[in-house]
Motif scaffolding. Structure first.
Motif, mmCIF file in Angstrom:
data_model
loop_
_atom_site.group_PDB
_atom_site.id
_atom_site.type_symbol
_atom_site.label_atom_id
_atom_site.label_comp_id
_atom_site.label_asym_id
_atom_site.label_seq_id
_atom_site.Cartn_x
_atom_site.Cartn_y
_atom_site.Cartn_z
ATOM 1 N N TYR A 6 -0.119 23.369 -8.406
ATOM 2 C CA TYR A 6 -0.634 22.856 -9.581
ATOM 3 C C TYR A 6 -1.682 23.592 -10.398
ATOM 4 O O TYR A 6 -2.264 24.921 -9.756
ATOM 5 C CB TYR A 6 -1.722 21.620 -8.878
ATOM 6 C CG TYR A 6 -2.632 20.740 -10.054
ATOM 7 C CD1 TYR A 6 -1.811 19.850 -10.615
ATOM 8 C CD2 TYR A 6 -3.836 21.037 -10.178
ATOM 9 C CE1 TYR A 6 -2.416 18.994 -11.475
ATOM 10 C CE2 TYR A 6 -4.375 20.263 -11.163
ATOM 11 C CZ TYR A 6 -3.811 19.176 -11.597
ATOM 12 O OH TYR A 6 -4.588 18.426 -12.695
ATOM 13 N N ILE A 7 -1.863 23.422 -11.594
ATOM 14 C CA ILE A 7 -2.560 24.355 -12.528
ATOM 15 C C ILE A 7 -3.734 23.375 -12.785
ATOM 16 O O ILE A 7 -3.471 22.448 -13.724
ATOM 17 C CB ILE A 7 -1.992 24.961 -13.668
ATOM 18 C CG1 ILE A 7 -0.783 25.698 -13.155
ATOM 19 C CG2 ILE A 7 -2.762 25.766 -14.807
ATOM 20 C CD1 ILE A 7 0.164 26.352 -14.173
ATOM 21 N N ALA A 8 -5.143 23.746 -12.589
ATOM 22 C CA ALA A 8 -6.273 23.240 -12.782
ATOM 23 C C ALA A 8 -6.719 23.522 -14.153
ATOM 24 O O ALA A 8 -6.859 24.945 -14.419
ATOM 25 C CB ALA A 8 -7.175 22.994 -11.692
ATOM 26 N N PRO A 9 -7.493 22.619 -14.900
ATOM 27 C CA PRO A 9 -8.060 23.024 -16.348
ATOM 28 C C PRO A 9 -9.523 23.871 -16.034
ATOM 29 O O PRO A 9 -9.779 24.473 -17.037
ATOM 30 C CB PRO A 9 -8.199 21.622 -17.174
ATOM 31 C CG PRO A 9 -8.160 20.707 -16.105
ATOM 32 C CD PRO A 9 -7.328 21.158 -14.869
ATOM 33 N N SER A 10 -9.882 23.610 -15.001
ATOM 34 C CA SER A 10 -11.136 24.259 -14.661
ATOM 35 C C SER A 10 -11.392 24.876 -13.425
ATOM 36 O O SER A 10 -10.976 24.449 -12.268
ATOM 37 C CB SER A 10 -12.482 23.695 -15.083
ATOM 38 O OG SER A 10 -12.644 22.188 -14.262
ATOM 39 N N ALA A 11 -12.440 25.722 -13.166
ATOM 40 C CA ALA A 11 -12.783 26.190 -11.659
ATOM 41 C C ALA A 11 -13.127 25.030 -10.876
ATOM 42 O O ALA A 11 -12.895 24.913 -9.587
ATOM 43 C CB ALA A 11 -13.562 27.475 -11.950
ATOM 44 N N ARG A 12 -14.008 24.021 -11.487
ATOM 45 C CA ARG A 12 -14.744 23.076 -10.813
ATOM 46 C C ARG A 12 -13.461 22.140 -10.129
ATOM 47 O O ARG A 12 -13.568 21.582 -9.141
ATOM 48 C CB ARG A 12 -15.557 22.277 -11.726
ATOM 49 C CG ARG A 12 -16.485 21.304 -11.104
ATOM 50 C CD ARG A 12 -17.458 20.741 -11.914
ATOM 51 N NE ARG A 12 -17.585 19.310 -11.645
ATOM 52 C CZ ARG A 12 -17.367 18.359 -12.646
ATOM 53 N NH1 ARG A 12 -17.289 18.696 -13.822
ATOM 54 N NH2 ARG A 12 -17.338 17.194 -12.163
ATOM 55 N N LYS A 34 -3.235 34.228 -15.546
ATOM 56 C CA LYS A 34 -3.536 35.306 -16.323
ATOM 57 C C LYS A 34 -3.413 34.981 -17.635
ATOM 58 O O LYS A 34 -4.109 35.822 -18.551
ATOM 59 C CB LYS A 34 -2.179 36.512 -16.098
ATOM 60 C CG LYS A 34 -2.130 36.774 -14.419
ATOM 61 C CD LYS A 34 -1.290 37.699 -14.098
ATOM 62 C CE LYS A 34 -1.367 37.972 -12.827
ATOM 63 N NZ LYS A 34 -0.041 38.709 -12.143
ATOM 64 N N VAL A 35 -2.735 33.723 -18.165
ATOM 65 C CA VAL A 35 -2.568 33.564 -19.492
ATOM 66 C C VAL A 35 -3.746 32.938 -20.299
ATOM 67 O O VAL A 35 -4.013 33.184 -21.557
ATOM 68 C CB VAL A 35 -1.186 32.882 -19.665
ATOM 69 C CG1 VAL A 35 -1.047 32.413 -21.197
ATOM 70 C CG2 VAL A 35 -0.079 33.420 -19.106
ATOM 71 N N SER A 36 -4.436 31.998 -19.416
ATOM 72 C CA SER A 36 -5.648 31.061 -20.072
ATOM 73 C C SER A 36 -6.823 31.202 -19.110
ATOM 74 O O SER A 36 -6.567 31.410 -17.806
ATOM 75 C CB SER A 36 -4.886 30.074 -20.538
ATOM 76 O OG SER A 36 -4.450 29.129 -19.370
ATOM 77 N N LYS A 37 -7.550 30.060 -19.514
ATOM 78 C CA LYS A 37 -8.678 30.114 -18.351
ATOM 79 C C LYS A 37 -8.239 28.867 -17.564
ATOM 80 O O LYS A 37 -9.259 27.905 -17.306
ATOM 81 C CB LYS A 37 -10.051 29.475 -19.280
ATOM 82 C CG LYS A 37 -10.377 30.712 -20.330
ATOM 83 C CD LYS A 37 -11.098 31.958 -19.411
ATOM 84 C CE LYS A 37 -11.519 33.001 -20.252
ATOM 85 N NZ LYS A 37 -12.152 34.087 -19.749
#
Length: 60
Positions: A6-12, A34-37
């Motif tokens: 899964y790729i989460a949109p934020s660290a939280r 590596k590509v985005s935040k």
């Protein structure tokens, strides 16, 4: 071998998913994409199918 599940949109959000999966007994790593935040959630390939089922319940 570790696999991105899964790729989460934020660290939280990534930390919350990591905690829930860890509570279910899975090994989980989180790393910054590596590509985005965004943050990648990784699990061992051998646990992939089981984790997908649990992740579906977490996300819905």
């Amino acid at each position: 071998m570790w696999t991105v599940i899964y790729i989460a949109p934020s660290a939280r959000i990534a930390e919350r998913i990591q905690q829930r999966l860890t509570d279910e007994g899975f090994l989980v790593k989180v790393r910054e994409a590596k590509v985005s935040k965004q943050y990648e959630i990784l699990v061992p390939e051998s646990e992939l199918q089981e984790v997908q089922e649990v992740l579906a319940t977490i996300l819905h």
